[in-house]
Design an enzyme around this catalytic site. Structure first.
Site, PDB file in Angstrom:
ATOM      1  N   GLY A  12       0.949  -6.015  -0.991  1.00 52.59           N
ATOM      2  CA  GLY A  12       0.277  -5.620   0.250  1.00 52.59           C
ATOM      3  C   GLY A  12      -0.439  -6.802   0.874  1.00 52.59           C
ATOM      4  O   GLY A  12      -1.485  -6.655   1.518  1.00 52.59           O
ATOM      5  N   GLY A  54      -0.887 -24.804   2.212  1.00 54.57           N
ATOM      6  CA  GLY A  54      -0.706 -24.165   0.917  1.00 54.57           C
ATOM      7  C   GLY A  54       0.765 -23.864   0.686  1.00 54.57           C
ATOM      8  O   GLY A  54       1.608 -24.116   1.555  1.00 54.57           O
ATOM      9  N   VAL A  63       6.615  -1.375  -3.306  1.00 53.79           N
ATOM     10  CA  VAL A  63       6.248  -1.376  -4.728  1.00 53.79           C
ATOM     11  C   VAL A  63       6.329   0.024  -5.356  1.00 53.79           C
ATOM     12  O   VAL A  63       6.328   0.147  -6.585  1.00 53.79           O
ATOM     13  CB  VAL A  63       4.851  -2.000  -4.973  1.00 53.79           C
ATOM     14  N   ASN A  89      -2.576  -4.720  -4.911  1.00 54.86           N
ATOM     15  CA  ASN A  89      -3.440  -4.394  -3.770  1.00 54.86           C
ATOM     16  C   ASN A  89      -2.797  -3.449  -2.754  1.00 54.86           C
ATOM     17  O   ASN A  89      -3.503  -2.803  -1.981  1.00 54.86           O
ATOM     18  CB  ASN A  89      -3.835  -5.725  -3.095  1.00 54.86           C
ATOM     19  N   TYR A 179      -5.610  10.230  -2.192  1.00 55.86           N
ATOM     20  CA  TYR A 179      -6.065   8.831  -2.288  1.00 55.86           C
ATOM     21  C   TYR A 179      -7.106   8.698  -3.418  1.00 55.86           C
ATOM     22  O   TYR A 179      -7.045   7.764  -4.221  1.00 55.86           O
ATOM     23  CB  TYR A 179      -6.656   8.437  -0.935  1.00 55.86           C
ATOM     24  N   ALA A 181      -7.465  10.660  -6.047  1.00 54.47           N
ATOM     25  CA  ALA A 181      -6.780  10.847  -7.334  1.00 54.47           C
ATOM     26  C   ALA A 181      -6.041   9.571  -7.727  1.00 54.47           C
ATOM     27  O   ALA A 181      -6.070   9.138  -8.879  1.00 54.47           O
ATOM     28  CB  ALA A 181      -5.796  12.010  -7.233  1.00 54.47           C
ATOM     29  N   LYS A 183      -6.689   6.469  -6.797  1.00 56.49           N
ATOM     30  CA  LYS A 183      -7.608   5.374  -7.147  1.00 56.49           C
ATOM     31  C   LYS A 183      -8.276   5.623  -8.500  1.00 56.49           C
ATOM     32  O   LYS A 183      -8.517   4.688  -9.262  1.00 56.49           O
ATOM     33  CB  LYS A 183      -8.652   5.190  -6.040  1.00 56.49           C
TER      34      LYS A 183
HETATM   35  P1  NAD Z   1      -4.287  -2.706   5.106  1.00 57.44           P
HETATM   36  O1  NAD Z   1      -3.636  -1.524   5.708  1.00 57.44           O
HETATM   37  O2  NAD Z   1      -4.909  -3.718   6.001  1.00 57.44           O
HETATM   38  O3  NAD Z   1      -3.273  -3.460   4.125  1.00 57.44           O
HETATM   39  C1  NAD Z   1      -2.460  -2.753   3.219  1.00 57.44           C
HETATM   40  C2  NAD Z   1      -1.118  -3.461   3.142  1.00 57.44           C
HETATM   41  O4  NAD Z   1      -0.331  -2.819   2.121  1.00 57.44           O
HETATM   42  C3  NAD Z   1      -0.329  -3.351   4.460  1.00 57.44           C
HETATM   43  O5  NAD Z   1       0.091  -4.632   4.894  1.00 57.44           O
HETATM   44  C4  NAD Z   1       0.850  -2.453   4.102  1.00 57.44           C
HETATM   45  O6  NAD Z   1       2.023  -2.751   4.828  1.00 57.44           O
HETATM   46  C5  NAD Z   1       1.000  -2.732   2.623  1.00 57.44           C
HETATM   47  N1  NAD Z   1       1.695  -1.644   1.926  1.00 57.44           N
HETATM   48  C6  NAD Z   1       1.540  -0.313   2.099  1.00 57.44           C
HETATM   49  N2  NAD Z   1       2.376   0.359   1.300  1.00 57.44           N
HETATM   50  C7  NAD Z   1       3.086  -0.565   0.615  1.00 57.44           C
HETATM   51  C8  NAD Z   1       4.105  -0.473  -0.357  1.00 57.44           C
HETATM   52  N3  NAD Z   1       4.579   0.719  -0.762  1.00 57.44           N
HETATM   53  N4  NAD Z   1       4.622  -1.623  -0.865  1.00 57.44           N
HETATM   54  C9  NAD Z   1       4.159  -2.824  -0.459  1.00 57.44           C
HETATM   55  N5  NAD Z   1       3.196  -2.963   0.479  1.00 57.44           N
HETATM   56  C10 NAD Z   1       2.662  -1.851   0.996  1.00 57.44           C
HETATM   57  O7  NAD Z   1      -5.375  -2.101   4.121  1.00 57.44           O
HETATM   58  P2  NAD Z   1      -6.529  -2.786   3.245  1.00 57.44           P
HETATM   59  O8  NAD Z   1      -7.792  -2.139   3.619  1.00 57.44           O
HETATM   60  O9  NAD Z   1      -6.424  -4.263   3.242  1.00 57.44           O
HETATM   61  O10 NAD Z   1      -6.139  -2.202   1.814  1.00 57.44           O
HETATM   62  C11 NAD Z   1      -5.809  -3.004   0.700  1.00 57.44           C
HETATM   63  C12 NAD Z   1      -6.156  -2.242  -0.560  1.00 57.44           C
HETATM   64  O11 NAD Z   1      -7.576  -2.024  -0.608  1.00 57.44           O
HETATM   65  C13 NAD Z   1      -5.522  -0.851  -0.635  1.00 57.44           C
HETATM   66  O12 NAD Z   1      -5.135  -0.579  -1.967  1.00 57.44           O
HETATM   67  C14 NAD Z   1      -6.657   0.064  -0.234  1.00 57.44           C
HETATM   68  O13 NAD Z   1      -6.479   1.360  -0.741  1.00 57.44           O
HETATM   69  C15 NAD Z   1      -7.824  -0.666  -0.837  1.00 57.44           C
HETATM   70  N6  NAD Z   1      -9.135  -0.318  -0.283  1.00 57.44           N
HETATM   71  C16 NAD Z   1      -9.396  -0.480   1.049  1.00 57.44           C
HETATM   72  C17 NAD Z   1     -10.656  -0.128   1.518  1.00 57.44           C
HETATM   73  C18 NAD Z   1     -11.028  -0.269   2.971  1.00 57.44           C
HETATM   74  O14 NAD Z   1     -12.074   0.274   3.364  1.00 57.44           O
HETATM   75  N7  NAD Z   1     -10.274  -0.974   3.803  1.00 57.44           N
HETATM   76  C19 NAD Z   1     -11.614   0.382   0.641  1.00 57.44           C
HETATM   77  C20 NAD Z   1     -11.299   0.521  -0.694  1.00 57.44           C
HETATM   78  C21 NAD Z   1     -10.051   0.169  -1.154  1.00 57.44           C
END
Ligand code: NAD
Length: 271
Positions: A12, A54, A63, A89, A179, A181, A183
């Site tokens: 991600g 880089g 995934v 991620n 979501y 569940a 996490k």
């Molecule tokens: P985001 O939407 O900016 O990025 C998530 C990325 O994951 C996207 O580019 C998407 O295309 C990719 N993705 C989605 N499904 C996929 C898959 N099946 N295979 C490969 N890539 C995939 O979101 P974010 O906020 O950067 O989230 C990143 C992680 O952090 C996630 O696991 C999210 O649940 C977690 N998170 C986010 C927050 C928040 O408030 N933003 C809080 C807690 C946890």
């Protein structure tokens, strides 16, 4: 340069937190394989890393799909031969429009000083497909990548795995049972694998962010964002840089004595 000569994979990595982690690892010397389900997003992060001098390669794949994940690993291992750091991620947050509408109504009642009276309906109306897709992306995705990564790390007897959980997994997020569940499962998986591989010099940890300013939150209505902020004592959303800093710490040698832990940069949302 904490990660000179290290090879990392960030899933991600095409957006938000994953992109910041990929850029951060590359800026400190790592070769970074950038995964995303959206090939153009992965390529864009790779371009940003290369623009900063880089080294990175795009490895797009879903995934949630075990075969596609295996192919992705084969592809970048053929080029770089090893893997030192895996950041699981990739993630997504789905919320049905009627649940968002119900949340708006609920927020209105709370703001008016009343107890909410109507159901949110997130669980009682959840469709099987949404439930399964959320678990597939987060739980299956984390499992698929960890399985492949450990084949390399167990042989090398070193490695760092960082799994992106959430305060939804430690405290539950109303309106997002799938979501939450997923996490929670990631946190339990992290602890189990940490115990399994500790004697091999592999550390496995989770990060449980609070509300972070990324495209993932675009699905939230203004009232939902306001409620999240009201419940965050520091009074703001976190930044991707703040989560990337936590991930880089866990990936670095300074954190060699830390395993099976959940680091939660959440602005005080959970204390
Ligand atoms: P985001 O939407 O900016 O990025 C998530 C990325 O994951 C996207 O580019 C998407 O295309 C990719 N993705 C989605 N499904 C996929 C898959 N099946 N295979 C490969 N890539 C995939 O979101 P974010 O906020 O950067 O989230 C990143 C992680 O952090 C996630 O696991 C999210 O649940 C977690 N998170 C986010 C927050 C928040 O408030 N933003 C809080 C807690 C946890």
């Amino acid at each position: 340069m904490r990660f000179e000569g290290k090879v990392a994979l960030v899933t991600g990595g095409g957006s938000g937190i994953g992109r910041a982690i990929a850029l951060g690892l590359a800026a400190e010397g790592a070769l970074v394989a950038v995964n995303d389900i959206r090939p153009e997003a992965a390529a864009d992060t790779v371009a940003a890393i290369e623009a900063a001098h880089g080294r990175a390669m795009a490895v797009p794949a879903d995934v949630a799909d075990g075969r596609a994940t295996l192919k992705m690993f084969t592809r970048f291992l053929t080029t770089w031969n090893t893997l030192d750091i895996l950041v699981n991620n990739a993630g997504a947050l789905f919320m049905a429009p009627h649940v968002i509408a119900a949340f708006e109504a609920m927020a209105g009642e709370v703001q008016a000083g009343r107890r909410p009276t109507q159901p949110l309906g997130a669980t009682s109306t959840m469709e099987d497909g949404v439930w399964r897709r959320t678990l597939a992306i987060h739980v299956d995705g984390t499992f698929h990548c960890t399985r492949e990564a450990l084949k390399v790390m167990e042989a090398c007897r070193r490695g760092k795995i960082i799994n992106m959980a959430s305060v939804a997994g430690t405290s539950g997020l109303a309106g997002a049972p799938d979501y939450s569940a997923a996490k929670g499962a990631i946190i339990a998986f992290t602890k189990s694998v940490a115990k399994e591989v500790a004697h091999l010099g592999i550390q496995v940890n989770a990060i449980a962010p609070g509300f972070i300013d990324t495209p993932l939150l675009e699905i939230l209505s203004p009232a939902m964002t306001a409620m999240a902020l009201a419940q965050t004592p520091l009074g703001r959303l976190g930044t991707v840089a703040e989560i990337a800093a936590a991930a880089l710490y866990l990936a670095a040698p300074e954190a060699d004595f830390i395993t099976g832990q959940v680091l939660s940069p959440n602005g005080g949302y959970v204390i």
